[in-house]
Design a protein around this motif. Structure first.
Motif, PDB file in Angstrom:
ATOM      1  N   GLU A  72       0.810  -1.224   0.000  1.00 43.58           N
ATOM      2  CA  GLU A  72       0.000   0.000   0.000  1.00 43.58           C
ATOM      3  C   GLU A  72       0.845   1.278   0.000  1.00 43.58           C
ATOM      4  O   GLU A  72       0.399   2.312  -0.503  1.00 43.58           O
ATOM      5  CB  GLU A  72      -0.923   0.017   1.218  1.00 43.58           C
ATOM      6  CG  GLU A  72      -2.104  -0.921   1.116  1.00 43.58           C
ATOM      7  CD  GLU A  72      -3.057  -0.784   2.283  1.00 43.58           C
ATOM      8  OE1 GLU A  72      -4.228  -1.179   2.128  1.00 43.58           O
ATOM      9  OE2 GLU A  72      -2.642  -0.286   3.360  1.00 43.58           O
ATOM     10  N   LEU A  73       2.021   1.240   0.558  1.00 43.35           N
ATOM     11  CA  LEU A  73       2.853   2.446   0.657  1.00 43.35           C
ATOM     12  C   LEU A  73       3.334   2.866  -0.719  1.00 43.35           C
ATOM     13  O   LEU A  73       3.740   2.034  -1.534  1.00 43.35           O
ATOM     14  CB  LEU A  73       4.052   2.176   1.573  1.00 43.35           C
ATOM     15  CG  LEU A  73       4.992   3.365   1.818  1.00 43.35           C
ATOM     16  CD1 LEU A  73       4.307   4.424   2.679  1.00 43.35           C
ATOM     17  CD2 LEU A  73       6.286   2.902   2.488  1.00 43.35           C
ATOM     18  N   PHE A  74       3.352   4.180  -0.977  1.00 50.22           N
ATOM     19  CA  PHE A  74       3.841   4.661  -2.272  1.00 50.22           C
ATOM     20  C   PHE A  74       5.365   4.701  -2.306  1.00 50.22           C
ATOM     21  O   PHE A  74       5.980   4.213  -3.248  1.00 50.22           O
ATOM     22  CB  PHE A  74       3.265   6.052  -2.577  1.00 50.22           C
ATOM     23  CG  PHE A  74       3.633   6.544  -3.955  1.00 50.22           C
ATOM     24  CD1 PHE A  74       2.974   6.066  -5.079  1.00 50.22           C
ATOM     25  CD2 PHE A  74       4.657   7.472  -4.140  1.00 50.22           C
ATOM     26  CE1 PHE A  74       3.313   6.492  -6.353  1.00 50.22           C
ATOM     27  CE2 PHE A  74       5.005   7.911  -5.404  1.00 50.22           C
ATOM     28  CZ  PHE A  74       4.332   7.421  -6.516  1.00 50.22           C
ATOM     29  N   LEU A  75       5.994   5.294  -1.280  1.00 48.90           N
ATOM     30  CA  LEU A  75       7.449   5.477  -1.311  1.00 48.90           C
ATOM     31  C   LEU A  75       8.071   5.191   0.049  1.00 48.90           C
ATOM     32  O   LEU A  75       7.649   5.734   1.065  1.00 48.90           O
ATOM     33  CB  LEU A  75       7.795   6.916  -1.716  1.00 48.90           C
ATOM     34  CG  LEU A  75       9.281   7.291  -1.703  1.00 48.90           C
ATOM     35  CD1 LEU A  75      10.036   6.550  -2.815  1.00 48.90           C
ATOM     36  CD2 LEU A  75       9.470   8.795  -1.856  1.00 48.90           C
ATOM     37  N   LEU A  76       9.091   4.347   0.043  1.00 48.52           N
ATOM     38  CA  LEU A  76       9.966   4.187   1.207  1.00 48.52           C
ATOM     39  C   LEU A  76      11.257   4.917   0.899  1.00 48.52           C
ATOM     40  O   LEU A  76      11.899   4.665  -0.125  1.00 48.52           O
ATOM     41  CB  LEU A  76      10.250   2.714   1.484  1.00 48.52           C
ATOM     42  CG  LEU A  76      11.267   2.438   2.608  1.00 48.52           C
ATOM     43  CD1 LEU A  76      10.742   2.919   3.957  1.00 48.52           C
ATOM     44  CD2 LEU A  76      11.632   0.957   2.671  1.00 48.52           C
ATOM     45  N   ALA A  77      11.651   5.840   1.765  1.00 51.50           N
ATOM     46  CA  ALA A  77      12.851   6.639   1.545  1.00 51.50           C
ATOM     47  C   ALA A  77      13.825   6.437   2.691  1.00 51.50           C
ATOM     48  O   ALA A  77      13.416   6.183   3.829  1.00 51.50           O
ATOM     49  CB  ALA A  77      12.483   8.123   1.428  1.00 51.50           C
ATOM     50  N   GLY A  78      15.102   6.559   2.395  1.00 51.25           N
ATOM     51  CA  GLY A  78      16.074   6.447   3.471  1.00 51.25           C
ATOM     52  C   GLY A  78      17.507   6.552   2.997  1.00 51.25           C
ATOM     53  O   GLY A  78      17.808   6.328   1.825  1.00 51.25           O
TER      54      GLY A  78
END
Length: 353
Positions: free
Chosen positions: A74-80
């Motif tokens: 469901e998440l659009f973007l994981l950033a890190g």
């Protein structure tokens, strides 16, 4: 469409701030450093999402999905940007730095969340001897679960940041998105040191903040370093020092031992050197003010990293310099964020999603 994002290894919020400006809704920021979380919470004029102290291990095994009320996919973007000191080209010693393992844990988090996209920022050393094996393992693991992975070494000065700063920007897009990701176009224009900090007033000689400008203060230089900086013109470095003012270890030319850009001044009409976690020290790089007898202030460093003037940093002098130097420049983050949304919306418009 709501462009949701989780900002992992968030640091002082440079990446998250840029992504927010690009149109993302950040659900959560987390970092193991309490001071970084304090900084994010202090900037409630910019951030309105939860931020908490956590190790990435605390977010695995479904914990992050549950915390954010998400289902896998469901998440659009994981950033890190997993801490990168273990890959730094300036680092010496064992390749078995425990921080290297954080990149692989980030890969596990990608698998658990299965976002439409992920972005990872890291130092140029990630593509070198120390980092290449781990980067390749991350790419293999992401491709195995259905991602197309794009890897590019970008220089922030080509994207509106007044600083030479080479970093890997790794973008993963799920194959079912069919968005054919493209990095933002580079610009020939350069924003200079003068453009960025040229109008700031000179900070007080007593080491206090200039009234109304937090962290705009001068660092005290030793008598010897004061002589050194006064002997230099803008843009000059330690090879330009009179021989008698050079440190003993620098009496051999930098072409032999390296470290050309220490004990130096920035040039007004060029971009700045890379703002590092110790940019507050004249001895650590070309961090001298172009014409005043001082190192640049912490506020000037933050501006060269493209943080806004009113951005609040918490902690002591060393803490703040580290937060600024380790951050992703928000202007670069915003462009990366916009490029992802642009590619996604193109795919939507042609009916591929």
């Amino acid at each position: 469409m709501e462009y949701t994002c989780i900002d992992s290894f968030c640091g002082a919020g440079g990446l998250g701030f840029g992504l927010e400006k690009a149109g993302y809704k950040i659900l959560l920021s987390f970092d193991i450093d309490q001071l970084c979380i304090n900084t994010i919470k202090a900037n409630n004029q910019y951030f309105h999402h939860p931020a908490e102290v956590a190790d990435i291990a605390d977010m695995l095994s479904g914990k992050l999905l549950k915390k954010c009320g998400l289902k896998r996919g469901e998440l659009f973007l994981l950033a890190g940007g997993p801490p990168c000191q273990g890959f730094s080209v300036q680092r010496r010693g064992s390749d078995l730095d425990p921080r290297n393992d954080l990149v692989l844990k980030y890969g596990k988090l990608i698998n658990e969340l299965y976002p439409c996209y992920f972005v990872m920022e890291n130092v140029s050393g990630l593509g070198g001897k120390r980092g290449k094996t781990i980067l390749e393992e991350l790419i293999r693991s992401a491709e195995a679960i259905g991602y197309i992975v794009h890897v590019k070494l970008v220089d922030a000065q080509e994207y509106g940041v007044p600083q030479r700063r080479k970093r890997y920007i790794i973008i993963g897009e799920r194959q079912d998105i069919h968005s054919f990701y493209e990095y933002p176009k580079v610009s020939d224009a350069r924003i200079t040191v003068r453009d960025t900090i040229g109008k700031l007033p000179e900070p007080p000689v007593d080491g206090t903040d200039y009234p109304g400008i937090s962290w705009h203060r001068r660092d005290k230089l030793s008598e010897l370093n004061l002589k050194r900086i006064n002997a230099l013109k803008e843009g000059q470095g330690r090879d330009d020092l009179p021989f008698e003012l050079r440190a003993d270890c620098h009496k051999v030319n930098s072409s032999i031992i390296g470290y050309r850009n220490v004990y130096g001044r920035m040039a007004w009409d060029e971009v700045a050197p890379t703002i590092t976690a110790r940019f507050d020290s004249f001895t650590r790089g070309k961090f001298g003010h172009p014409d005043q007898p001082r190192s640049i202030s912490l506020r000037e460093g933050a501006l060269l990293q493209t943080f806004p003037m009113d951005f609040i940093f918490t902690g002591n002098k060393v803490d703040v310099a580290r937060q600024i130097g380790n951050a992703v420049p928000p202007v670069l983050a915003e462009q990366i964020g916009r490029s992802i949304i642009t590619c996604y919306e193109k795919a939507v418009n042609v009916g591929d999603i």
